[in-house]
Design an enzyme around this catalytic site. Structure first.
Site, short mmCIF file in Angstrom:
data_model
loop_
_atom_site.label_atom_id
_atom_site.label_comp_id
_atom_site.label_asym_id
_atom_site.label_seq_id
_atom_site.Cartn_x
_atom_site.Cartn_y
_atom_site.Cartn_z
N GLY A 273 21.08 43.84 4.72
CA GLY A 273 21.74 42.84 5.56
C GLY A 273 22.75 42.01 4.81
N GLY B 185 24.39 39.35 6.04
CA GLY B 185 24.61 38.08 6.76
C GLY B 185 24.73 36.97 5.73
N PHE B 186 24.42 35.74 6.15
CA PHE B 186 24.57 34.62 5.21
C PHE B 186 23.70 34.81 3.97
CE2 PHE B 186 26.16 32.44 9.01
CZ PHE B 186 27.29 31.85 8.47
N GLY B 187 22.42 35.18 4.17
CA GLY B 187 21.51 35.32 3.03
C GLY B 187 21.92 36.46 2.12
N GLU C 209 27.34 24.28 23.13
CA GLU C 209 28.71 24.58 22.71
C GLU C 209 29.39 25.53 23.71
OE1 GLU C 209 28.13 25.85 18.64
OE2 GLU C 209 28.26 23.80 17.91
N ASP D 84 16.76 34.13 8.17
CA ASP D 84 16.06 34.10 9.46
C ASP D 84 14.80 34.96 9.50
OD1 ASP D 84 17.91 32.40 10.49
OD2 ASP D 84 18.76 33.79 11.96
#
Ligand code: FAD
Length: 445
Positions: free
Chosen positions: A23, A25-27, A182, A311
Site C-alpha cells: 500500500g 497511501g499515507f503510511g 465537506e 488505517d
C-alpha cells in the site's frame, strides 16, 4: 506460482534484508520514503500506480478539482531511492508461516512486512446500499459520482415528469462526519454559484441536498463550537440536515430512513464509514474488528516481523481506548516511525515506543469557512480556520505539480465563482438504471 505464464515479479535477489510494503497511501508512502535503502531493499506493492490524497476526493466528486490534481505517481514520488522496486499489483494473501506474500504474478519473500493497505467503505452488510450508493474512497469512485451529478443536471434540463425530476434533483449524503459536511458544503455552493449559470432552464429551488447523520450532532468527536458552527453554516446554505436518523435502505430510487421518512433520489452518497481491509492469511487472533492489532512498536501482536500502520492498524492505549483516529496523521507518523526504527528492530536494539502526536482536526464547510480544532479542544472557525485548512491540504499533497494545480484551481474558483471541471468524460451508468443506460448509449456520450 504465477497465475499467468511468461510473467515474473522481477525483483532482484539481494544480500540485504528485504522490506515489503503493501500500500502506497499515507503510511506506506512515508515508510518507503524514509527507509534506508543502503541497509534494506524496499519493495512497494499497490493496486494503483499513484498515491491518492483522500481528503480532497470530495472536491473531485463535486467538480472542484480534476482527479489527477490529487493523485501522485508512486514511481515519481520515490524515484530517487536506489534499491527500491514498485510493482502495480494487488496483494492477495500473506503467508506469515513462510514469510511470503502472494500476488497475481507470484510470491515474494520478505524479511520484514509493513502492511499499509488502509480501509474500504463499510456498508454494514447492506447489499442493496452497496449496489446503489456512491462511495467515496478512491479517485474512480469520485469520478463516478461527478459523472452521475453532471449527467443528472443534463437530464433534469430535458425532463418534465415531476416525479423523475424530484429524484434527479435530490441528493442524499449519508454520514455527518468531515467528508459528509465537506461534500454538503461543496454541493450547496455548486447549486448557488455555478449550476444556475450552466442550466438556466432548471429551477434550482427544487434541488434538495439532505445530510443524514445518525447521532445528534455533526462532526462527532469535534468540539461543541465546531459542531454548532458546521450545523449553522450548512443550515444557512440550505442543506437539509436530518439528525438522529440512519438510512436503513436504498433501492436506487428511494432512500428509507430509520425515522420513517423516505426520500426520492437517484444519488445517495455514502460517507458513513469505513472498515479495515484485512488481507487473508493472517492469524484470526491478530485481527480485531477488521483491523490488525499492533503493539506500541506498531508490530502486529504475536507476529515476528510484520508491522501494520495507518488505517489498517488498531493501536489501543489509555488515551485512545478505541485505537488511533482513522486520519492521515497517524498513518504518516507510524510510517515514519517504523521506517526510522527498522534498522534497530533488525539489530534487536532498544527502541522507544511509538507516540502519536495529535496535530488537531480540520473540516471545511465552504468558501472561506472551516473549523480547526487543536488537540486541547481549542477551536477556530471561519476564514482563519479555512486558511489553515487550505494551507495544510496544499502542503501535504504529494508533489509540487499537484500543489501548483490545486492552488491555482482554488484561486480561480475563489475569484470567478466557477469550478471548471464539470466535463462528463467518462459517463457513468448506475446499477440497473435502464433509462440512463439508454440515454448514454443512444447518444453515444
Ligand atoms: C473521502 C475521505 C476523506 C478523508 N478526509 C480526511 C481529512 O480531511 N483529513 C485526514 O487526516 N484524513 C482524512 N481521511 C482519512 C485518510 O485519508 C486516511 O486515514 C489515510 O489515507 C490512511 O492512510 P493509510 O496509508 O492507512 O491508507 P490509504 O491512504 O487508504 O492507502 C492504502 C493504499 O493501499 C493500497 N491497497 C489496498 N489494498 C491493497 C492490496 N491488497 N494490494 C496492494 N495495494 C493495496 C491502496 O490502493 C492504497 O493506495 C479521509 C478519507 C476519505 C476516504
Amino acid at each position: 506460482m504465477a497465475l499467468y505464464s511468461g510473467v515474473s515479479l522481477n525483483i532482484p535477489d539481494t544480500s540485504k534484508p528485504r522490506v515489503v510494503i503493501i500500500g502506497g497511501g499515507f503510511g506506506g508512502l512515508y515508510a518507503a520514503h524514509k527507509i534506508d535503502t543502503d541497509k534494506f531493499q524496499v519493495v512497494l506493492f499497490d493496486k494503483r500506480n499513484y498515491h491518492t490524497f483522500q481528503p480532497l476526493l470530495y472536491q473531485v466528486a463535486t467538480a472542484g478539482l480534476q482527479g489527477d490534481a490529487i493523485a501522485g505517481p508512486l514511481r515519481t514520488a520515490l524515484k530517487n531511492k536506489k534499491d527500491f522496486h514498485f510493482r502495480l499489483l494487488r496483494v492477495l494473501s500473506i503467508n506469515e508461516d513462510k514469510n511470503t506474500v502472494t500476488t497475481s504474478i507470484g510470491d515474494l519473500h520478505y524479511d520484514y512486512l509493513i502492511v499499509a493497505n488502509g480501509c474500504k467503505s463499510n456498508f454494514y452488510g447492506n447489499k442493496l446500499m452497496e449496489t446503489y450508493a456512491f462511495p467515496m474512497k478512491s479517485i474512480p469512485d469520485a469520478l463516478n459520482l461527478k459523472s452521475q451529478l453532471m449527467q443528472t443536471f443534463e437530464s433534469a434540463s430535458m425532463i418534465n415528469d415531476p416525479e423523475r425530476l424530484e429524484k434527479l434533483l435530490s441528493i442524499v449524503i449519508v454520514g455527518g462526519g468531515p467528508t459528509g459536511v465537506e461534500t454538503a458544503g461543496a454541493l450547496a455552493e455548486l447549486r448557488k454559484q455555478v449550476l444556475p449559470k450552466d442550466y438556466p432552464g432548471i429551477d434550482f429551488s427544487k434541488m434538495h441536498i439532505y445530510l443524514v447523520q445518525s447521532g445528534d450532532h455533526l462532526l462527532a468527536g469535534m468540539s461543541e463550537k465546531a459542531t454548532n458552527y458546521a450545523y449553522k453554516d450548512l443550515n444557512r446554505m440550505g442543506i437539509e440536515i436530518i439528525l438522529n436518523a440512519k438510512v436503513t435502505n436504498y433501492d436506487g430510487a428511494v432512500a428509507t430512513l430509520s425515522n420513517g421518512q423516505t426520500i426520492n433520489t437517484f444519488t445517495l452518497i455514502w460517507s458513513a464509514g469505513v472498515t479495515g481491509d484485512v488481507i487473508s492469511g493472517l492469524k484470526p487472533e491478530w485481527v480485531d474488528r477488521d483491523k490488525l492489532i499492533v503493539d506500541e512498536y506498531c508490530k502486529v501482536k504475536g507476529s515476528k516481523n510484520i508491522y501494520a500502520i495507518g488505517d489498517i492498524a488498531s493501536l489501543k492505549s489509555e488515551k485512545y481506548p478505541h485505537g488511533l483516529p482513522g486520519v492521515a496523521q497517524p498513518a504518516i507518523q507510524m510510517g515514519k516511525y517504523v521506517a526510522k526504527n527498522i534498522g534497530k528492530f533488525h539489530n534487536n536494539e532498544k527502541v522507544a515506543p511509538f507516540r502519536y502526536l495529535d496535530k488537531g482536526s480540520l473540516a471545511t464547510i465552504g468558501r472561506g469557512k472551516a473549523v480547526f480544532q487543536l488537540s486541547g479542544n481549542r477551536t477556530f472557525t471561519g476564514f482563519f480556520a479555512w486558511f489553515i485548512w487550505a494551507f495544510i491540504h496544499i502542503a501535504f499533497l504529494v508533489n509540487f505539480k499537484n500543489r501548483i494545480k490545486v492552488f491555482f484551481s482554488w484561486m480561480w474558483d475563489y475569484f470567478t465563482y466557477d469550478s471548471g471541471n464539470r466535463l462528463i468524460i467518462r459517463p457513468y451508468i448506475r446499477a440497473n438504471d435502464e433509462v440512463a443506460k439508454q440515454i448514454i448509449e443512444e447518444n453515444d456520450y
